[in-house]
Design an enzyme around this catalytic site. Structure first.
Site, PDB file in Angstrom:
ATOM      1  N   HIS A  51     -87.029  46.923  37.212  1.00 31.58           N
ATOM      2  CA  HIS A  51     -85.766  46.580  37.875  1.00 31.58           C
ATOM      3  C   HIS A  51     -84.702  46.312  36.809  1.00 31.58           C
ATOM      4  CE1 HIS A  51     -87.261  45.199  42.084  1.00 31.58           C
ATOM      5  NE2 HIS A  51     -88.068  46.118  41.590  1.00 31.58           N
ATOM      6  N   GLU A  53     -82.575  43.909  36.453  1.00 31.23           N
ATOM      7  CA  GLU A  53     -82.532  42.536  35.960  1.00 31.23           C
ATOM      8  C   GLU A  53     -83.635  42.266  34.942  1.00 31.23           C
ATOM      9  OE1 GLU A  53     -82.549  43.673  39.098  1.00 31.23           O
ATOM     10  OE2 GLU A  53     -81.865  42.145  40.507  1.00 31.23           O
TER      11      GLU A  53
END
Length: 159
Positions: A51, A53
């Site tokens: 992901h 993040e």
């Protein structure tokens, strides 16, 4: 908002690769320096952990040489999921800025409020930053994906 604009640019990289267009930027607040960037690479890397993040947090930790990211903020084009909220808590990031709300898996405010649970760290949350721009990119991506699937189904029927 300079940092969210950069996160949107990174989301564009994901978009170009056929990934869900999410970008993230970790900023050292005292200097204004971007110390970590990432965009979704789950399909490309065949990895559920890839992901935006998590990629940005990983780079920031490597740059600072530790797992704690004090005096840092993260800018994300989409409300973080449970895993990414956990990463933000674990890294002790002070502030979370996100663009689009995620009614299906957003875990900062939409589906769950993970940052409100009694963990040892609670970041400040600011949602809806450049929300229209972030939402527009995601909507366009999913609209195009649905059209591609429809065309493929139609081609399969004609064979």
């Amino acid at each position: 908002m300079e940092y969210m604009e950069r996160a949107l640019e990174l989301a564009g990289f994901a978009y170009e690769k056929g990934e869900v267009p999410v970008g993230a930027v970790v900023v050292k607040k005292s200097t204004g320096e971007i110390i970590g960037e990432g965009w979704n690479l789950r399909e490309t890397e065949k990895n559920a952990l890839a992901h935006a993040e998590i990629m940005a947090i990983d780079k920031a930790c490597r740059k600072l040489g530790g797992w704690r990211l004090p005096d840092c903020a993260i800018y994300i084009t989409l409300e973080p999921c449970p895993m990414c909220c956990g990463g933000i808590i674990s890294a002790r990031i002070d502030d979370v800025y996100f663009g689009a709300y995620d009614p299906k898996s957003g875990s900062a405010v939409s589906v769950q409020q993970i940052f409100e649970l009694p963990y040892n760290h609670r970041p400040n949350i600011i949602g809806g930053v450049m929300e229209e721009e972030c939402s527009r990119m995601l909507s366009r991506f999913f609209r195009e994906l649905r059209m591609k699937k429809k065309l493929l189904r139609s081609a399969d029927k004609n064979q």
